[in-house]
Design a protein around this motif. Structure first.
Motif, PDB file in Angstrom:
ATOM      1  N   LEU A  71       0.836  -1.203   0.000  1.00 32.67           N
ATOM      2  CA  LEU A  71       0.000   0.000   0.000  1.00 32.67           C
ATOM      3  C   LEU A  71       0.869   1.251   0.000  1.00 32.67           C
ATOM      4  O   LEU A  71       0.607   2.200  -0.734  1.00 32.67           O
ATOM      5  CB  LEU A  71      -0.904   0.029   1.233  1.00 32.67           C
TER       6      LEU A  71
ATOM      7  N   LEU B 229      -3.108   7.028   5.460  1.00 31.83           N
ATOM      8  CA  LEU B 229      -4.433   6.703   4.917  1.00 31.83           C
ATOM      9  C   LEU B 229      -5.522   7.419   5.706  1.00 31.83           C
ATOM     10  O   LEU B 229      -6.464   7.963   5.129  1.00 31.83           O
ATOM     11  CB  LEU B 229      -4.649   5.185   4.930  1.00 31.83           C
TER      12      LEU B 229
ATOM     13  N   GLY C 203      -1.344   7.046 -11.084  1.00 32.46           N
ATOM     14  CA  GLY C 203      -0.856   8.026 -10.121  1.00 32.46           C
ATOM     15  C   GLY C 203       0.336   8.838 -10.597  1.00 32.46           C
ATOM     16  O   GLY C 203       0.766   9.748  -9.917  1.00 32.46           O
TER      17      GLY C 203
ATOM     18  N   VAL D  59      -6.237   4.079  -7.012  1.00 28.34           N
ATOM     19  CA  VAL D  59      -5.021   3.259  -7.034  1.00 28.34           C
ATOM     20  C   VAL D  59      -5.187   2.030  -6.134  1.00 28.34           C
ATOM     21  O   VAL D  59      -4.847   0.913  -6.520  1.00 28.34           O
ATOM     22  CB  VAL D  59      -3.805   4.094  -6.596  1.00 28.34           C
ATOM     23  N   LEU D  60      -5.755   2.230  -4.944  1.00 31.16           N
ATOM     24  CA  LEU D  60      -5.950   1.101  -4.038  1.00 31.16           C
ATOM     25  C   LEU D  60      -6.932   0.097  -4.612  1.00 31.16           C
ATOM     26  O   LEU D  60      -6.732  -1.112  -4.494  1.00 31.16           O
ATOM     27  CB  LEU D  60      -6.441   1.581  -2.663  1.00 31.16           C
TER      28      LEU D  60
ATOM     29  N   ARG E 272      -5.810  -8.399  -7.270  1.00 30.38           N
ATOM     30  CA  ARG E 272      -5.673  -9.644  -6.530  1.00 30.38           C
ATOM     31  C   ARG E 272      -6.959 -10.462  -6.572  1.00 30.38           C
ATOM     32  O   ARG E 272      -6.965 -11.670  -6.808  1.00 30.38           O
ATOM     33  CB  ARG E 272      -5.327  -9.340  -5.082  1.00 30.38           C
TER      34      ARG E 272
ATOM     35  N   PRO F  91       0.508   7.374  -4.758  1.00 28.94           N
ATOM     36  CA  PRO F  91       1.201   8.173  -5.770  1.00 28.94           C
ATOM     37  C   PRO F  91       2.069   9.269  -5.139  1.00 28.94           C
ATOM     38  O   PRO F  91       1.753   9.756  -4.057  1.00 28.94           O
ATOM     39  CB  PRO F  91       0.064   8.803  -6.570  1.00 28.94           C
TER      40      PRO F  91
ATOM     41  N   ASN G 265      -5.221  -2.064  -6.960  1.00 25.86           N
ATOM     42  CA  ASN G 265      -4.406  -3.063  -6.275  1.00 25.86           C
ATOM     43  C   ASN G 265      -5.231  -4.224  -5.743  1.00 25.86           C
ATOM     44  O   ASN G 265      -4.928  -5.383  -5.979  1.00 25.86           O
ATOM     45  CB  ASN G 265      -3.648  -2.419  -5.112  1.00 25.86           C
ATOM     46  N   PHE G 266      -6.312  -3.883  -5.015  1.00 26.17           N
ATOM     47  CA  PHE G 266      -7.140  -4.937  -4.440  1.00 26.17           C
ATOM     48  C   PHE G 266      -7.893  -5.680  -5.539  1.00 26.17           C
ATOM     49  O   PHE G 266      -7.984  -6.907  -5.523  1.00 26.17           O
ATOM     50  CB  PHE G 266      -8.119  -4.367  -3.422  1.00 26.17           C
TER      51      PHE G 266
ATOM     52  N   VAL H  90       0.638  12.544  -3.941  1.00 23.89           N
ATOM     53  CA  VAL H  90      -0.110  12.469  -2.680  1.00 23.89           C
ATOM     54  C   VAL H  90       0.860  12.570  -1.497  1.00 23.89           C
ATOM     55  O   VAL H  90       0.580  13.253  -0.515  1.00 23.89           O
ATOM     56  CB  VAL H  90      -0.948  11.182  -2.623  1.00 23.89           C
TER      57      VAL H  90
ATOM     58  N   ALA I 292      -6.900  14.132  -3.817  1.00 23.71           N
ATOM     59  CA  ALA I 292      -5.950  13.154  -3.287  1.00 23.71           C
ATOM     60  C   ALA I 292      -6.683  11.892  -2.858  1.00 23.71           C
ATOM     61  O   ALA I 292      -6.239  10.774  -3.142  1.00 23.71           O
ATOM     62  CB  ALA I 292      -5.175  13.748  -2.116  1.00 23.71           C
TER      63      ALA I 292
ATOM     64  N   LEU J 299      -7.738   9.923  -5.933  1.00 29.79           N
ATOM     65  CA  LEU J 299      -6.570   9.303  -6.557  1.00 29.79           C
ATOM     66  C   LEU J 299      -6.148   8.047  -5.792  1.00 29.79           C
ATOM     67  O   LEU J 299      -5.942   6.978  -6.376  1.00 29.79           O
ATOM     68  CB  LEU J 299      -5.420  10.311  -6.605  1.00 29.79           C
ATOM     69  N   VAL J 300      -6.045   8.187  -4.463  1.00 28.68           N
ATOM     70  CA  VAL J 300      -5.621   7.038  -3.655  1.00 28.68           C
ATOM     71  C   VAL J 300      -6.666   5.925  -3.723  1.00 28.68           C
ATOM     72  O   VAL J 300      -6.325   4.747  -3.852  1.00 28.68           O
ATOM     73  CB  VAL J 300      -5.370   7.465  -2.194  1.00 28.68           C
TER      74      VAL J 300
END
Lengths: 295, 294
Positions: free
Chosen positions: A119, B29, B203, B273-274, B281, A124, B277-278, A127, B266, B269-270
């Protein structure tokens, strides 16, 4: 039948072409950045010595006033110092966490930390820059005074950004070590700490160095997050609280504002070339370390 | 100090180090989502940004980010996959393979701003396209390609050799085996790898500053003519992405509600991206299950 064999040959050819493309791309990047970056010295006739070792950065001054001068020493020092300071924090912490993941953590610790590292790697860089700007800079301002925008903010942000790189490469290395050495150490009556310090870490040394060098490469080349928090003044820093400028932040801020072909613009391309050469240098170190480690 | 005590102290240090990393992640986070989720609403996600007044959104930026990502992937997946196949299946220890490996290492450690500068020289200036989505996508391809080649090579090496030998023994050519057996078997891990690299591309900002540009023209989302300058689909218009927007708003923004826009952007964006990722998987596991549990 002929058709099948033709496809077989063609497949081989096409994949080879794509692989060759990767090489051609790399060479053309080096060529284009190189030729543009060298024009400072050939077309604008700045001496290499002045560019690298002078701290007089006055690219907008007219010749009558003794300008234009494009000594980039302040930016070079800025880049090197934030890189070294961030690695000084991240390297020990990263190795500690990697050893923890591989040797110490109970099952749930591994299942928690591995995704946590991923994580961190996934966030990015803008951020990171934004959090640095809105959380870290005010904290530094209230704790230590000054403007907050400083070298310190820069290397703290960088140290968190390069942490995932160092942890994941170190973890892979530690996992790859032969387990017999560890068992032998325990059999001799060593404690876990003694085993880690005398058997596991020395055995993994070349991989750990690789991890740190890759982290350094990332820190040296990072642009936006650093630019957002370091304050960007064109002077040689005197303390970790002074605002600084790095090679990347100078390029980021000025490239769009300068005229093509002007000495200012050329100097920025030379800084880009310098970044490129540094990253080639880091790769060379990694290759040497890995080769020596394999013997 | 005796060895036992040292051992215990060391153990404590390792736990503290690991705890510190978890704490950093939690703070990051927590900070992003605590501030960000407050400023996100439907209007913010869809409206165009304002330059001097408050109340702007980030609609075009979100669209641009996905569009650039899509184009980048369209260009880089075929090249990356084929180059990965070459490395895993044909290259062996040839000189070309060694060259490709050095090139990949070089590209991987290249600072993304240098990739951006290369893009400015070649895709923006030499082609005459100016700041455009296409230039940005090509720059991101450079940035992305080494990771995709590595992902494809690893996925393909992961396919069991017995399967490959079986196919060859039945008289299939090497290429037929690659295309009918190896690539389908590598598919789950390929998809996972591709989606994870997509997250990185989404990102990325530094490589885009001087290729896709830092502004978007006013867009008319009902205009589907890709040659029109106001069409969102036109690949030769400048386009500011979400990541670039965060940077620009913070470094030269004039809007009064800067903090709200930056926080919201922000967080989105996060989040994206997360979820890449999840999602990667989850999808990888799902496909794996479908393929093996028949």
């Amino acid at each position: 039948m002929k058709k099948r064999l033709f496809y077989d040959k063609a497949g081989h050819g096409v994949t080879m072409l794509c692989a060759a493309f990767v090489i051609i791309l790399t060479i053309s990047i080096i060529y284009y950045i190189g030729s543009k970056g060298l024009s400072t010295f050939f077309s604008n006739e700045v001496s290499l010595w002045e560019f690298l070792f002078s701290d007089q950065w006055r690219p907008d001054r007219s010749p009558g006033e003794g300008g234009p001068q494009v000594g980039s020493l302040a930016f070079i020092i800025g880049s090197i110092s934030v890189t070294l300071l961030s690695v000084a924090i991240s390297a020990p912490l990263g190795v500690i966490v990697a050893v923890f993941i591989v040797e110490i953590a109970p099952g749930w610790g591994q299942r928690l930390l591995q995704p946590a590292v991923e994580l961190l790697a996934g966030i990015p860089s803008v951020v990171y820059g934004y959090i640095g700007l809105s959380l870290l800079v005010p904290v530094i301002r209230s704790l230590f005074g000054g403007g907050g925008f400083s070298m310190m903010a820069g290397f703290l942000v960088l140290s968190i950004m390069i942490l995932p790189t160092i942890i994941s490469v170190s973890t892979d290395t530690l996992r790859a070590q032969p387990v017999e050495w560890k068992h032998a150490s325990y059999a001799l009556g060593a404690t876990r700490w003694q085993t880690i310090r005398m058997a596991i870490i020395p055995a993994a040394r070349s991989g750990l160095i690789t991890a740190v060098v890759l982290g350094m490469a990332r820190a040296f080349g990072e642009a936006l997050a650093v630019q957002m928090v370091i304050g960007n003044t064109r002077e040689i820093p005197t303390s970790i609280l002074s605002p600084i400028m790095t090679l990347t932040s100078a390029i980021t801020m000025d490239m769009g504002a300068t005229v093509q072909g002007s000495i200012w613009n050329s100097a920025l391309w030379s800084m880009g070339l310098l970044l490129l050469l540094m990253s080639l240098f880091f790769i060379m170190i990694v290759r040497c370390v890995v080769r020596r480690g394999a013997v | 100090m005796d060895a036992k005590l040292k051992n215990n102290l060391a153990t404590i240090t390792f736990w503290v180090g690991a705890g510190l990393v978890m704490l950093i992640l939690g703070t990051l986070l927590g900070y992003i989502f605590y501030h960000g989720l407050k400023s996100i609403d439907w209007q913010f996600i869809t409206a165009p940004p304002e330059t001097v007044r408050a109340g702007g959104g980030i609609g075009p930026q979100i669209f641009n980010s996905f569009y650039i990502l899509f184009l980048t992937m369209m260009i880089s997946i075929p090249i990356g996959l084929l180059a990965g196949i070459y490395l895993a299946e044909y290259a062996g220890r040839s000189q070309l393979a060694e060259g490709v490996r050095i090139a990949i290492e070089t590209l991987t450690s290249l600072p993304s701003i240098v990739v951006g500068l290369f893009g400015l020289l070649v895709f923006v200036n030499a082609t005459g396209w100016g700041y455009s989505i296409m230039s940005g996508a090509l720059a991101l391809t450079v940035f992305n390609l080494p990771f995709l080649v590595r992902v494809s090579e690893e996925s393909i090496r992961g396919v069991s050799r017995e399967l490959v030998e079986g196919s060859l023994a039945l008289g299939a050519t090497h290429w037929e085996t690659i295309w009918r057996i190896i690539v389908p078997c590598a598919f789950p891990s390929l998809i996972t790898g591709i989606i994870i690299t997509s997250g990185r591309v989404f990102g990325e900002a530094a490589a885009l500053l001087y290729t896709a540009g830092m502004s978007s023209p006013p867009l008319d989302f009902s205009n589907w003519n890709i040659f029109s300058p106001t069409s969102p689909l036109n690949p030769f218009r400048p386009a500011e992405t979400l990541a670039v927007h965060i940077w620009k708003v913070n470094s030269e923004g004039l809007i009064p509600d800067l903090r709200r826009v930056a926080d919201g952007s922000a967080a989105i964006l996060v989040l994206v991206v997360l979820s890449f990722n999840f999602g990667a998987r989850w999808l990888g596991r799902l496909i794996q299950k479908r393929l093996t549990a028949v």
